[in-house]
Design a protein around this motif. Structure first.
Motif, PDB file in Angstrom:
ATOM      1  N   ASP A 265      -5.798  -1.154  -4.709  1.00 31.78           N
ATOM      2  CA  ASP A 265      -5.266  -1.732  -3.477  1.00 31.78           C
ATOM      3  C   ASP A 265      -6.298  -2.710  -2.923  1.00 31.78           C
ATOM      4  O   ASP A 265      -7.363  -2.302  -2.462  1.00 31.78           O
ATOM      5  N   GLU A 266      -6.003  -3.972  -3.024  1.00 31.69           N
ATOM      6  CA  GLU A 266      -6.872  -5.070  -2.586  1.00 31.69           C
ATOM      7  C   GLU A 266      -8.303  -4.947  -3.128  1.00 31.69           C
ATOM      8  O   GLU A 266      -9.271  -4.953  -2.370  1.00 31.69           O
TER       9      GLU A 266
ATOM     10  N   SER B 114       0.840  -1.214   0.000  1.00 33.26           N
ATOM     11  CA  SER B 114       0.000   0.000   0.000  1.00 33.26           C
ATOM     12  C   SER B 114       0.866   1.250   0.000  1.00 33.26           C
ATOM     13  O   SER B 114       0.540   2.247  -0.666  1.00 33.26           O
TER      14      SER B 114
HETATM   15 MG   LIG Z   1      -1.993  -2.773   2.169  1.00 32.63          MG
END
Ligand SMILES: [Mg+2]
Ligand SMILES: Nc1ncnc2c1ncn2[C@@H]1O[C@H](COP(=O)(O)OP(=O)(O)OP(=O)(O)O)[C@@H](O)[C@H]1O
Length: 247
Positions: free
Chosen positions: A157-158, A48
């Motif tokens: 991000d994810e 991240s």
């Molecule tokens: Mg992360």
């Protein structure tokens, strides 16, 4: 390709996040050679931190959103964002750094997507639907289908956070389409399904830095493969009372 290389040029600042091995590795530069790049690695490996820094460099709010739209933040870049240097292609410069109306870059940050929705749902250039009236995964696809399309830079991000197995496959198809349309995706993920996209480059972040890895050789894939084969080989290490195979 829109961004081809990420580097932290000297002098190298001290303290967090420059203490993270993957971030230190950026001193030598990382090449982005394929339209889709996945960042994988354990919790805390720096995925991240890196994606948010790329967002900063591209003028996208590190909390997610569109290039040139700072809807809710102090506007301050992250420490890595201030130090990171990105090499853009001519097209990349036009689509990411060009006139505001022509910019095509979006950061899909699962963690704060619903906050973003509260700020921008219904605004021109975003999506119509109110995400609060949709399921978690439905809301994700409302945003993905509307915002991730065509030539442009897409940071994620994810994105799998709310997605079922089948929805992850749908996202693989969307990523493949975007790559063929001239888009570029940089995606942090824990999903072996997403990372299986053919032609994507996978960068594994760990205590030694960043390594390019094949899907079959990823720790992530190896763990899932072994776990699905024999769950109790893992469960007996974490359950006090030992483990029996799930029925
Ligand atoms: Mg992360
Ligand atoms: N603002 C901050 N100040 C200091 N340390 C931080 C800060 N934000 C994150 N960290 C630390 O930096 C490291 C990398 O965090 P990061 O969020 O990039 O990991 P990640 O790979 O995305 O993990 P995850 O898979 O859990 O999302 C972690 O050890 C985290 O505790």
């Amino acid at each position: 390709m829109l961004i081809t290389r990420l580097t932290v040029p000297p002098p190298h600042p001290r303290g967090w996040p420059f203490t993270i091995p993957a971030v230190r590795r950026l001193a030598d530069g990382i090449d982005l050679t394929t339209p889709v790049t996945f960042l994988v690695g354990e919790n805390g490996s720096g995925k991240s931190t890196l994606v948010e820094a790329v967002a900063d460099v591209c003028g996208i709010n590190a909390e997610g959103g569109k290039a040139g739209t700072r809807y809710a933040s102090t506007g301050e870049a992250t420490p890595l964002g201030r130090a990171l240097h990105a090499e853009f292609t001519t097209t990349g410069l036009r689509l990411i750094r060009g006139p505001r109306a022509k910019r095509r870059a979006f950061f899909f940050r699962a963690e704060t997507l619903f906050n973003l929705g509260q700020n921008v749902s219904g605004l021109p250039g975003f999506w119509e639907e109110d995400l609060t009236g949709q399921s978690h995964g439905e809301g994700f696809f409302t945003v993905l289908d509307r915002m991730v399309a065509g030539p442009g830079l897409y940071l994620m991000d994810e994105p799998e956070a709310a997605l079922s197995f089948t929805s992850c496959l749908r996202l693989v198809a969307l990523m493949d389409r975007v790559a063929r349309e001239g888009g570029q995706i940089i995606c942090a993920t824990h999903s072996p399904v997403l990372a299986s996209l053919p032609g994507a480059r996978i960068l594994e972040l760990d205590e030694d830095g960043i390594h390019c890895a094949g899907w079959k050789d990823l720790h992530l894939v190896d763990h899932w493969r072994r776990f699905l084969e024999t769950p109790d080989a893992y469960l007996r290490h974490v359950l006090d009372h030992g483990a029996a195979s799930p029925s």
